[in-house]
Each structure stands twice: as structure tokens, then as C-alpha cells.
Design a protein around this motif. Structure first.
Motif, short mmCIF file in Angstrom:
data_model
loop_
_atom_site.label_atom_id
_atom_site.label_comp_id
_atom_site.label_asym_id
_atom_site.label_seq_id
_atom_site.Cartn_x
_atom_site.Cartn_y
_atom_site.Cartn_z
N CYS A 1 -6.91 -0.57 0.51
CA CYS A 1 -5.94 -1.26 1.38
C CYS A 1 -6.67 -1.99 2.50
O CYS A 1 -7.57 -1.46 3.14
N CYS B 1 0.85 -1.19 0.00
CA CYS B 1 0.00 0.00 0.00
C CYS B 1 0.89 1.24 0.00
O CYS B 1 1.81 1.35 0.81
N CYS C 1 -5.18 0.05 6.06
CA CYS C 1 -5.47 1.44 6.43
C CYS C 1 -6.69 1.99 5.68
O CYS C 1 -7.08 3.13 5.90
ZN LIG Z 1 -2.61 0.86 3.57
#
Ligand SMILES: [Zn+2]
Ligand SMILES: [Zn+2]
Length: 454
Positions: free
Chosen positions: A185, A166, A188
Motif C-alpha cells: 500500500c 487497501c 500505510c
Molecule cells: Zn493501506
């Protein structure tokens, strides 16, 4: 009130069309599962537990689901392949969506053509620029099957690396998770195309990757049957190559193409199949296409091309820097808990330390922290060892009636200056204190003499 509501099999799941079937841009099955879940306003976890596992009739999956286990997701790394787990997911999804083309989202047609070893990536890889473009043009975001093939490191549309971390939190993405959302992602929840920078391939990498991708694309586009087994065209053609190019010498075949002789023997006899990478490498060296090797009865115009250094399996200073390999090597250092500094790790992979920090900061920090911790532990161990030696020497001298002065102890231990180290000095003073020697004599005086004190 719902007792009489009858749900036909057609209504179990929306009949969502997979993207790009019959082309090199075909969607992967794991991407399709995530999209189907999303279109039904539910999670992959819910879809798998409530519909997929009950239709799959696999006892171990039922048990794993009932006890909150992870069996389905552990096997998800190979769902886009051709093993039993792919077949049963395909069957279940075809039943639930009433479609008959879901098998095209896997490599089921490549079964018995390429071994599964090193065929599929172990974590997700994607081209952030493809994702960005689809979003900007209001197209559906998905993960094409070609991105899941281990050998494919480049996007052939944008001529850039696929990425597998990511860009925001630098974490890897599992192939499929309970909460997977395409383009987002798993850690997050930021967009996977956010802030990614384009890293171009060097020319040499580009040649090999270009060859890999062209051939993989032609295989993904190919719709016919590929015959397999001991009498397959692959085996016939490998024999033909051995005969025509290497005068029937297996030794020459293995020597000139850098293969182990035993591997070549296995291939020629049809006992084992070369991996996708090895088949492509043979093709590249003989200036032929993979379709010719697998599908034609009479290869024409093949000749051996000047040897090039292979980018896979090179352990030190590859001429063509393949950052996928570099990354894997750094990950290996972490997995094996190697006690080496980042300086040494950089030497090992043959890349400048600063470049490594720039590209793989997350991994470099892990290696560096592990090394710091190792040094710290080693220091503690050393001090502990020396304390034991100091104490033994102290006791020995004391028992002989010799004053255990700093110099005397250092002399016996054959370690001049060792009691100048703060921790050892205070340990020594503690021992003197215990024996009531600390204030009995003038330490300065005794230190130099170190003789009897009684
Ligand atoms: Zn991430
Ligand atoms: Zn792209």
C-alpha cells in the motif's frame, strides 16, 4: 578515480525480463517500472528523474522534474495505454534495458482500434488472491496489464472482484508514484493482499464479466496486426451486421442495441470507433467473438440474442449489482459535494445502507460527515437570518414607542414561539439590555400586553 570508468549502454539498467509477454497474463508497464526500480535498490522517483526523463527528451518533463513537479506521474494513468507518453516511456526503457519487447506491456497495438475513453482504470486494481498465491509460491508479484483495463472487474482465476482499496487503510492506490512498491500500500505500507475477503459475483454479473474477460484475453494473446482506419474490417463488419441483421436500417440497429443513432452512423461510416465496451456489447448481443468483429472477413452465424440489461450506464437499481458502478456513484456524490444523507445516497444507488457501510465504509463516512456539516452550516445560517429579523423588528417597535416584548416581536414576525429558542432569546435580551429595558418593567406583564411603554 572514476574518470576512466566507462559504462556501456548495456549496463545502464539490468535486463530484467517482463512477466507473461505474449499471453493474457502480460505485465503492465507501470508494474515493470516499479519492479525495475526495486531490483536496482532505488525508488521509482529516482529511476524516473535520473534515467527515464533524461532519455525521454521531453522539455516539459525536464522542467517539471527540475521544479519538483508532478507531470510525469499525472500522465502515469495512461502509460499502459497507447498515447505519446506510453510510446516515449517504452522507447526510453527499451534503450536503457536493451530489450525490444517493452511495448508489449502496453496497449500500443490497440491504438486506433478502441478509443482511449474508458479504456483504462484511473487507479490501481488488483486480485489479492493472485498476489497471495505468488508470494506463497515464491513467484514474483506483479500487476498484469489486464487488471488496468477499466471494463475488467473480476479475476478470472479466482472468480472474485478485483479490489481497488487497501484492505487495511481503505485508501485507493495511484497507478504509479515516486515510492510505488508492487504489492504494498502506498499509504500505510501494509501488504495489499492482507486480510482481503473474497466477494463473489452474482450469476448475471459473472456472465457479462466472463464474456468481457474471455474476449480481452483473446485480444491480449493475439500477436498479429489489426488493421484500422475507415476501411478496416471493423467498419466492414459493422456494415455487414447492419445489412444482414437489421435489413440495412440504422434506426433498427440503434433501437435494438440501445445506442444513439448518431453514434451508429459514425461507426458505420468509419468516422468514430465504438469504445471497447460498446464493441463487446455488440458482440455479446450478436453471439460473436471480438476477434470475429475485428479480424475476420466473413462473419458466419450471427444472430441477435435476446436483450439483456447492460450493467454499465444503468443509474438506478441495476438488476446485476456491479459494485464497481456503485462505488463510482458514491464517489460522484462526494466529488459533487451533494448535500444528501447516507439514507438518500443509498436510495440513489439502489443498495441497502447497511450493505454500503459494510463494503464502502470509508466513502459512507465521508458522505455522512459532509451531510452533518451541511446541516450544521444551514442551522447557523438560519439563526443568523432570524437574529437580523428580530433586531429589525425590535428596532421598529422601539422607534414607534411600543415595548418590544417577546410576543409582540413574534407576532410581527409571524413566527410564534421563535424567541423560545435559546440563542434568539438571549439575542433579544441583549437588545433589551442595550436599550436599558431589561429591568425597567416586569417582563412577564409586558410580554402579554406588548403596548406602548412611554
Ligand atoms: Zn493501506
Ligand atoms: Zn486472482
Amino acid at each position: 578515480m572514476y574518470e576512466h570508468l566507462f559504462i556501456t549502454p548495456r549496463s545502464v539498467l539490468y535486463n530484467i525480463e517482463p512477466i507473461g509477454t505474449g499471453s493474457e497474463f502480460v505485465e503492465s508497464l507501470t508494474s515493470y517500472l516499479a519492479r525495475v526500480a526495486f531490483e536496482h535498490n532505488t525508488s521509482v522517483g529516482h529511476l524516473v528523474n535520473k534515467l527515464l526523463i533524461p532519455s525521454m527528451d521531453k522539455d516539459y518533463l525536464h522542467r517539471s522534474r527540475d521544479f519538483g513537479g508532478n507531470r510525469f506521474y499525472e500522465g502515469a494513468k495512461t502509460i499502459n495505454g497507447y498515447m505519446e507518453n506510453s510510446l516515449s516511456v517504452v522507447k526510453a526503457i527499451e534503450k536503457l534495458t536493451v530489450r525490444d519487447d517493452i511495448h508489449k506491456l502496453t496497449l500500443i497495438r490497440w491504438k486506433n482500434v478502441f478509443p482511449l475513453r474508458e479504456l483504462l482504470k484511473k487507479s490501481l486494481a488488483w486480485c489479492p488472491f493472485c498476489i497471495k498465491e505468488w508470494k506463497e509460491n515464491n513467484k514474483t508479484v506483479y500487476y498484469p496489464l489486464i487488471w488496468s483495463i477499466d471494463l475488467v472487474h473480476m479475476c478470472h482465476i479466482h472468480s472474485c472482484f478485483l479490489i481497488n482499496k487497501c484492505p487495511t487503510c481503505f485508501k485507493q492506490q495511484d497507478i504509479l508514484r515516486r515510492q510505488s512498491l508492487v504489492g504494498i500500500c502506498q499509504h500505510c505500507l501494509r501488504q495489499l493482499d492482507d486480510g482481503a475477503t473474497k466477494e463473489k459475483y452474482g450469476q448475471e454479473n459473472k456472465d457479462w464479466q466472463g464474456f468481457v474477460i474471455d474476449n480481452v484475453c483473446s485480444l491480449l494473446n493475439y500477436d498479429g496486426k489489426i488493421n484500422t482506419g475507415e476501411n478496416s474490417l471493423l467498419v466492414k463488419n459493422l456494415n455487414l451486421i447492419c445489412e444482414k441483421v437489421f435489413d440495412g436500417s440504422i434506426n433498427e440497429f440503434s433501437k435494438q442495441l440501445n445506442f444513439a443513432r448518431s453514434s451508429v452512423v459514425g461507426w458505420i461510416k468509419g468516422k468514430v470507433k465504438p469504445t471497447l465496451e460498446n464493441q463487446l456489447y455488440i458482440c455479446q448481443r450478436l453471439n460473436i467473438e471480438i476477434e470475429q468483429l475485428l479480424l475476420t472477413t466473413n462473419i458466419q452465424n450471427f444472430h441477435i440474442v435476446k436483450q439483456r440489461k447492460r450493467i454499465i450506464n444503468t443509474s438506478s437499481k441495476p438488476k446485476r449489482v456491479d459494485y464497481y458502478i456503485v462505488e463510482k456513484e458514491l464517489e460522484k456524490v462526494i466529488q459533487n459535494k451533494e448535500n444528501i444523507s447516507m439514507e438518500a445516497a443509498a436510495k440513489k444507488v439502489g443498495i441497502n445502507k447497511r450493505t454500503l457501510y459494510r463494503k464502502f465504509r470509508h466513502l459512507c463516512v465521508q458522505i455522512s460527515n459532509h451531510y452533518k456539516q451541511y446541516l450544521e452550516e444551514r442551522k447557523l445560517q438560519r439563526i443568523l437570518c432570524l437574529k437580523i429579523q428580530v433586531e429589525a423588528t425590535f428596532t421598529n417597535l422601539y422607534m414607534q414607542g411600543i415595548y418590544p416584548s417577546r410576543r409582540k416581536i413574534e407576532f410581527v414576525m409571524n413566527k410564534p414561539g421563535v424567541l423560545k429558542e435559546r440563542e434568539l432569546q438571549s439575542h433579544w435580551k441583549g437588545l433589551l439590555g442595550k436599550q436599558g429595558l431589561l429591568f425597567e418593567r416586569n417582563l412577564g406583564e409586558c410580554e402579554d400586553i406588548g403596548d406602548e411603554f412611554q
